[in-house]
Design a protein around this motif. Structure first.
Motif, PDB file in Angstrom:
ATOM      1  N   ARG A   1       1.401   4.944   0.816  1.00  0.00           N
ATOM      2  CA  ARG A   1       0.848   5.844   1.825  1.00  0.00           C
ATOM      3  C   ARG A   1       0.367   7.150   1.202  1.00  0.00           C
ATOM      4  N   GLY A   2      -0.837   7.551   1.648  1.00  0.00           N
ATOM      5  CA  GLY A   2      -1.366   8.843   1.267  1.00  0.00           C
ATOM      6  C   GLY A   2      -1.996   8.899  -0.104  1.00  0.00           C
ATOM      7  N   ASP A   3      -1.804   7.903  -0.946  1.00  0.00           N
ATOM      8  CA  ASP A   3      -2.335   7.945  -2.305  1.00  0.00           C
ATOM      9  C   ASP A   3      -3.588   7.092  -2.473  1.00  0.00           C
ATOM     10  N   GLY A   4      -3.890   6.226  -1.513  1.00  0.00           N
ATOM     11  CA  GLY A   4      -5.026   5.324  -1.668  1.00  0.00           C
ATOM     12  C   GLY A   4      -4.808   4.327  -2.786  1.00  0.00           C
TER      13      GLY A   4
ATOM     14  N   ASN B   1      -6.864   1.416  -7.205  1.00  0.00           N
ATOM     15  CA  ASN B   1      -7.428   2.486  -6.399  1.00  0.00           C
ATOM     16  C   ASN B   1      -8.387   1.860  -5.393  1.00  0.00           C
TER      17      ASN B   1
ATOM     18  N   GLU C   1       0.843  -1.194   0.000  1.00  0.00           N
ATOM     19  CA  GLU C   1       0.000   0.000   0.000  1.00  0.00           C
ATOM     20  C   GLU C   1       0.877   1.242   0.000  1.00  0.00           C
TER      21      GLU C   1
END
Length: 688
Positions: free
Chosen positions: A656-659, A673, A654
């Motif tokens: 981070r912060g980007d989904g 996404n 995953e």
């Protein structure tokens, strides 16, 4: 019965059942009588069968009955059979010097001693019943307080009364096992997890006393999860009414109790008490999982061996009556009380097309056969049942003596007859009819609330305004349940029509996308239902329009010229059927949204799987459950409505912060996404 010479002839009757034939066997018994009375006491005993009513009750038929009395001298034995075997509740009367006692010959074990007059004093007779093969023996002897479990009652009690002697209350051994939870992963022969069984609040106890043993199994929560991908019902079995909170310990989902006597002198395995309790359960299963269970039940370790196909005729031309199957066993079990509590199941079943039909040619419908195709569409249209309330009556028997095989047959016969009597509930819960049973139950429950709530407000409170509050609450409940029932019926009818039309499109990818979309996108309220219905309608229309081009091209690529023309036919059918599916899905989503709006403010906890399906590596080696791998596999399977479900998951990361989650499979890298469950981009290792 008596022969022409007046001699007694004993006829034994045995009733057997084989398929649809009932066999009644009559044969002369020359070896064993059903009963034997052994009088080892010092007094002569007169015995006779108790008539159903005595003459003092004014029963003329009883007065006309001939009561046959038999005298058994001291230290002698009498073979006995009932004079009137057709009478219900047969009892044997013991008469000792004009003191009488009714005895049930079916009740194995010692009975309360009989005190009788004997000249200027009195005597006491011990009464016991035991089994000797097929013969039930009534044993009469002089009362011995040292050997008997009875003793004379204390002073101040009723004269000539007896009570059970005190038994040491301290057990010899007591074992109790408490487990907060137990999980069982069910793996099939293809090394795939198909189900996960959860038992919470499990307690197993065993206590051993000097004369008996007790065994109890208590389970507070029982749940079976469907771990197959694309499951319409992710949870197969769960208690309907019990709270899932751990502090709810008053109503276990399952309780088994057994009390066994250690007495081996009565010729049987002596069970004093047996009881099974199963709370109201919801059983929800789809066709895909049903066939998975059938395949698992026919487990075959040699997957390469081909099983011969057995052809079965619809009707057997032979009129020969099969011989009854007789189960012989020397083990006899006696139950003082055998009790299986009433069982209620809310059964739901839905017919589906399996997602892996291309790998299962034996079940794939042949589109070239119009009869097979029409049967498949019909099955999809009417083969669904929602919350059919199946109720099985309790099974309570006392003084039951039989073999284990006969016990199994008895249980099979009882529950088979119960199931047959519930067929109308299956038919009344069919989705094709709008589940009229469920609609009736909802509306009648609302009508009851209209009267019950004001009554509660009037009775339970002294304030006059509570009557008005109850009236408002009852009316609101009636409106809510009526709207819920009507919208639920409409959604089930339209969903049934939609499934039939979907099967008529011949487009398996469209069927799979629609199925996964319906599982993932359940409307929680009316606005969500309208939005999701409009999206489904637009998607169906677009698929129908594009299918005119894509279906012939796909058919030509896979099957050549013949596939091209079949693709043309599928495209033409799809351009008509798919928009109709979209219209029906729009109506279904709107009605489901209205239905769910009535319960949106209810304080209910949505039931979920205990855990995500297990990830099994490509080498098919079973390893410990890994939650991270299960999360990654689940994310991959649900991306783009199952487009990548057959990819072999390897790892994920995953960002981070980007989904965004990067997923590595055996053939590609995906950027997913999380919010939209859509692939932003993917790179194939083969350069595709």
């Amino acid at each position: 019965m008596y022969d022409v010479d007046g001699q007694v002839q004993l006829i034994r009757v045995r009733i057997l059942m084989e398929q649809a034939t009932i066999f009644i066997e009559l044969y002369k018994e020359t070896r064993q009588w059903p009963y034997r009375i052994e009088n080892q006491s010092d007094a002569a005993v007169i015995v006779y069968q108790r008539p159903p009513y005595s003459a003092e009750h004014g029963d003329t038929d009883a007065g006309a009955m001939t009561v046959k009395r038999y005298t058994i001298p001291a230290r002698s034995t009498l073979d006995y059979a009932w004079d009137y075997p057709s009478l219900p509740g047969k009892l044997l009367v013991l008469n000792v010097n004009h003191r009488e006692r009714d005895i049930s010959l079916q009740e194995i074990g010692p009975s309360v001693p009989l005190q009788y007059p004997a000249g200027g004093s009195s005597g006491t007779m011990a009464i016991d019943v035991y089994a000797d093969g097929l013969t039930q023996v009534l044993h009469l002897s002089e009362f011995n307080p040292i050997k008997s479990i009875y003793r004379r009652a204390r002073q101040g009690s009723i004269a000539d009364s007896f009570e059970v002697a005190n038994i040491d209350s301290a057990p010899n051994l007591s074992v109790k096992l408490r487990l907060a939870g137990v999980g069982v992963s069910v793996i099939n022969s293809q090394v795939e997890e198909i189900a996960y069984v959860t038992l919470r609040g499990l307690e197993i106890s065993f206590v051993d006393w000097s004369i008996q043993q007790s065994f109890h199994v208590i389970c507070q929560w029982l749940q079976i999860d469907n771990q197959k991908f694309g499951a319409i019902y992710p949870i197969v079995l769960y208690p309907t009414m019990i709270s899932r909170r751990s502090e709810d310990t008053e109503h276990p989902a399952f309780h088994l109790a057994l009390v066994r006597s250690k007495d081996t002198s009565h010729g049987v395995e002596y069970i004093k008490y047996f009881s099974v309790l199963l709370q109201e359960m919801s059983f929800e299963i789809d066709e895909d999982f049903l066939y998975t269970l059938i395949e698992f039940a026919n487990f075959d370790t040699d997957s390469t061996s081909a099983k011969p196909v057995v052809e079965r005729a619809i009707g057997d031309e032979s009129m020969d009556i099969p011989e009854p199957h007789q189960v012989e066993s020397t083990t006899q079990i006696y139950f003082e009380v055998f009790h299986i509590q009433p069982i209620k199941l809310n059964l739901s079943y839905i017919s589906t097309d399996r997602l892996d039909l291309e790998t299962d040619p034996n079940r794939a419908p042949s589109s070239s056969n119009p009869i097979t195709f029409l049967l498949g569409v019909l099955k999809m249209a009417i083969g669904s049942i929602s919350d059919a309330p199946i109720q099985m009556n309790a099974l309570l028997m006392e003084n039951l003596r039989l073999t284990p095989a006969l016990l199994v047959q008895l249980l099979e016969h009882h529950y088979r007859q119960q199931a047959i009597s519930q067929i109308h509930r299956f038919l009344g819960s069919a989705d094709a009819l709008g589940n009229p049973v469920g609609l009736f139950n909802n509306i009648t429950s609302g009508v009851v609330d209209i009267f019950y709530e004001p009554y509660q407000g009037f009775i339970m409170s002294d304030r006059p305004q509570d009557l008005g509050y109850g009236l408002i609450k009852g009316t609101a409940s009636f409106m809510k349940k009526t709207v819920f029932g009507l919208s639920d019926s409409v959604s089930k009818v339209t969903d049934t029509i939609g499934k039939g039309l979907t099967a008529a499109t011949f487009d398996k990818s469209f069927q799979d996308r629609r199925r996964i979309s319906k599982i993932r996108n359940k409307p929680k309220h009316a606005l969500a239902g309208l939005s999701q219905g409009a999206t489904s309608f637009a998607s169906s229309v677009a698929s129908g329009l594009t299918g005119v081009i894509t279906q012939p091209l796909s058919g030509a690529e896979n099957e050549g010229v013949g596939g091209f023309f079949r693709g043309v036919g599928k495209g033409i059918v799809g351009i008509v059927a798919k928009p109709m599916v979209g219209v029906v899905d729009l109506a279904t989503n709107v009605s489901e949204g209205i239905r769910n709006t009535t319960t949106v403010f209810d304080d209910t906890v949505e039931l979920e799987r205990t855990r995500l399906p297990r990830h099994i590596h490509r080498d098919k080696i079973l390893r410990n459950y890994n939650e991270r791998e299960a999360v990654g596999q689940n994310l991959l399977r649900n991306t783009d409505d199952g487009t990548y479900a057959k990819e072999h998951y390897l790892a994920h990361l995953e960002l981070r912060g980007d989904g965004i989650v990067m997923i590595l499979t055996s053939t590609r890298i995906l950027a997913v996404n999380i919010k939209r469950s859509k692939v932003d981009w993917d790179v194939s290792f083969a350069g595709e």
